[in-house]
Motif scaffolding. Sequence first.
Motif, PDB file in Angstrom:
ATOM      1  N   PRO A   7       0.786  -1.393  -0.166  1.00  0.00           N
ATOM      2  CA  PRO A   7       0.089  -0.064  -0.056  1.00  0.00           C
ATOM      3  C   PRO A   7       0.919   1.217   0.035  1.00  0.00           C
ATOM      4  CG  PRO A   7       0.220  -0.931   2.031  1.00  0.00           C
ATOM      5  CD  PRO A   7       1.096  -1.865   1.391  1.00  0.00           C
ATOM      6  N   GLY A   8       0.253   2.400  -0.604  1.00  0.00           N
ATOM      7  CA  GLY A   8       1.091   3.643  -0.564  1.00  0.00           C
ATOM      8  C   GLY A   8       0.210   4.742  -1.002  1.00  0.00           C
ATOM      9  N   SER A   9       0.725   6.012  -0.986  1.00  0.00           N
ATOM     10  CA  SER A   9       0.363   7.147  -1.566  1.00  0.00           C
ATOM     11  C   SER A   9       0.728   7.121  -2.966  1.00  0.00           C
ATOM     12  CB  SER A   9       0.571   8.473  -0.879  1.00  0.00           C
ATOM     13  OG  SER A   9       0.491   8.441   0.415  1.00  0.00           O
ATOM     14  N   VAL A  86       3.495  -5.713   2.568  1.00  0.00           N
ATOM     15  CA  VAL A  86       4.918  -5.407   2.495  1.00  0.00           C
ATOM     16  C   VAL A  86       5.075  -3.911   2.439  1.00  0.00           C
ATOM     17  CG1 VAL A  86       6.902  -5.791   1.025  1.00  0.00           C
ATOM     18  CG2 VAL A  86       5.229  -7.578   0.991  1.00  0.00           C
ATOM     19  N   LYS A  87       5.903  -3.230   3.246  1.00  0.00           N
ATOM     20  CA  LYS A  87       6.568  -2.030   3.206  1.00  0.00           C
ATOM     21  C   LYS A  87       7.928  -1.934   2.818  1.00  0.00           C
ATOM     22  CE  LYS A  87       2.702   0.423   4.659  1.00  0.00           C
ATOM     23  NZ  LYS A  87       2.809   0.939   5.772  1.00  0.00           N
ATOM     24  N   GLY A  88       8.382  -0.974   2.157  1.00  0.00           N
ATOM     25  CA  GLY A  88       9.733  -0.742   2.120  1.00  0.00           C
ATOM     26  C   GLY A  88      10.331  -0.020   3.182  1.00  0.00           C
ATOM     27  N   GLN A 100       4.789   0.850  14.372  1.00  0.00           N
ATOM     28  CA  GLN A 100       3.503   0.742  14.934  1.00  0.00           C
ATOM     29  C   GLN A 100       2.175   0.422  14.112  1.00  0.00           C
ATOM     30  OE1 GLN A 100       3.408   5.082  15.897  1.00  0.00           O
ATOM     31  NE2 GLN A 100       1.486   4.763  17.555  1.00  0.00           N
ATOM     32  N   MET A 101       2.240   0.982  12.865  1.00  0.00           N
ATOM     33  CA  MET A 101       1.011   0.577  11.945  1.00  0.00           C
ATOM     34  C   MET A 101       1.135  -0.881  11.717  1.00  0.00           C
ATOM     35  SD  MET A 101       0.812   3.397   8.944  1.00  0.00           S
ATOM     36  CE  MET A 101       2.494   3.405   8.399  1.00  0.00           C
ATOM     37  N   SER A 102       2.292  -1.447  11.673  1.00  0.00           N
ATOM     38  CA  SER A 102       2.235  -3.063  11.341  1.00  0.00           C
ATOM     39  C   SER A 102       1.645  -3.668  12.658  1.00  0.00           C
ATOM     40  CB  SER A 102       3.631  -3.800  11.298  1.00  0.00           C
ATOM     41  OG  SER A 102       4.311  -3.547  12.385  1.00  0.00           O
ATOM     42  N   GLN A 103       1.950  -3.239  13.658  1.00  0.00           N
ATOM     43  CA  GLN A 103       1.250  -3.879  14.924  1.00  0.00           C
ATOM     44  C   GLN A 103      -0.343  -3.678  15.146  1.00  0.00           C
ATOM     45  OE1 GLN A 103       4.129  -2.128  17.783  1.00  0.00           O
ATOM     46  NE2 GLN A 103       5.377  -4.321  17.848  1.00  0.00           N
ATOM     47  N   MET A 104      -0.703  -2.582  14.833  1.00  0.00           N
ATOM     48  CA  MET A 104      -1.990  -1.997  14.694  1.00  0.00           C
ATOM     49  C   MET A 104      -2.878  -2.970  13.663  1.00  0.00           C
ATOM     50  SD  MET A 104      -4.447  -0.554  15.943  1.00  0.00           S
ATOM     51  CE  MET A 104      -4.130   0.924  16.808  1.00  0.00           C
ATOM     52  N   ASN A 105      -2.161  -3.090  12.469  1.00  0.00           N
ATOM     53  CA  ASN A 105      -2.800  -3.818  11.521  1.00  0.00           C
ATOM     54  C   ASN A 105      -2.947  -5.340  12.213  1.00  0.00           C
ATOM     55  OD1 ASN A 105      -3.436  -1.759   9.738  1.00  0.00           O
ATOM     56  ND2 ASN A 105      -1.391  -2.036   8.657  1.00  0.00           N
TER      57      ASN A 105
HETATM   58  O1  PNS Z   1       3.132   6.193   0.899  1.00  0.00           O
HETATM   59  P1  PNS Z   1       2.572   6.463   2.215  1.00  0.00           P
HETATM   60  O2  PNS Z   1       2.060   7.885   2.180  1.00  0.00           O
HETATM   61  O3  PNS Z   1       3.741   6.318   3.114  1.00  0.00           O
HETATM   62  O4  PNS Z   1       1.440   5.295   2.610  1.00  0.00           O
HETATM   63  C1  PNS Z   1       0.522   5.175   3.890  1.00  0.00           C
HETATM   64  C2  PNS Z   1      -0.366   4.196   3.681  1.00  0.00           C
HETATM   65  C3  PNS Z   1      -1.305   4.420   2.744  1.00  0.00           C
HETATM   66  C4  PNS Z   1       0.363   2.757   3.742  1.00  0.00           C
HETATM   67  C5  PNS Z   1      -1.007   4.418   5.133  1.00  0.00           C
HETATM   68  O5  PNS Z   1      -1.485   5.638   5.533  1.00  0.00           O
HETATM   69  C6  PNS Z   1      -2.015   3.555   5.523  1.00  0.00           C
HETATM   70  O6  PNS Z   1      -1.810   2.078   5.580  1.00  0.00           O
HETATM   71  N1  PNS Z   1      -3.355   3.690   5.508  1.00  0.00           N
HETATM   72  C7  PNS Z   1      -4.556   3.114   5.744  1.00  0.00           C
HETATM   73  C8  PNS Z   1      -5.309   3.641   7.122  1.00  0.00           C
HETATM   74  C9  PNS Z   1      -5.246   2.687   8.155  1.00  0.00           C
HETATM   75  O7  PNS Z   1      -5.682   1.354   7.700  1.00  0.00           O
HETATM   76  N2  PNS Z   1      -5.046   2.893   9.113  1.00  0.00           N
HETATM   77  C10 PNS Z   1      -5.060   2.019  10.377  1.00  0.00           C
HETATM   78  C11 PNS Z   1      -3.897   0.938  10.660  1.00  0.00           C
HETATM   79  S1  PNS Z   1      -2.358   1.680  10.806  1.00  0.00           S
END
Ligand code: PNS
Length: 157
Positions: A7-9, A86-88, A100-105
């Motif tokens: 995922p990403g912008s 997968v994230k770079g 933090q995001m990976s643990q929340m997910n």
């Molecule tokens: O390219 P980026 O801007 O670093 O991508 C950020 C992205 C899209 C990966 C991040 O913002 C995201 O995962 N957004 C989804 C929102 C979400 O699920 N949030 C709660 C769990 S962390």
Amino acid sequence: MTVALIPGSFDPPTNGHLDVIERCSRLFDEVVVAVIKNPSKRALFTEAERIDLLATVTARWDNVTIGVFGGLLVDYAEEVGADVIVKGLRAVTDFDYELQMSQMNRHLSGIDTMFVATKPEYGYLSSSLVKDVSSLGGSVDSLVPEVVATALKERSG
Ligand code: PNS
């Protein structure tokens, strides 16, 4: 079959993104590159433009498809049957928030995140800096695919 979700912008996609996508296309059976609908940062390219650019630059890999999502990433992961996110990672500065995001997910749905270390030559590369450099008249030709460089030039006028 293992499906990876990246995922990403992607505003816009850079050579750093492409490197991660290419490596994942070799590691996993299917790769879904997912463009977030409304990135928190104001986007230069529309959702449709970001999807088009990604579709063009990933066309050479048969197992890579482009998707788009709004809302929770884990819901989209379930929708497309992703086994892993997968994230770079460019540098340790990326790590805190990504962890933090990976643990929340994982808390939300049990999905795991894997991190791919970007090539060192892409360590300083970001979509934001690329947009800055291009808007100020600098060359980004070696930092982004040709089609992206052209789109940036058109956008910068
Ligand atoms: O390219 P980026 O801007 O670093 O991508 C950020 C992205 C899209 C990966 C991040 O913002 C995201 O995962 N957004 C989804 C929102 C979400 O699920 N949030 C709660 C769990 S962390």
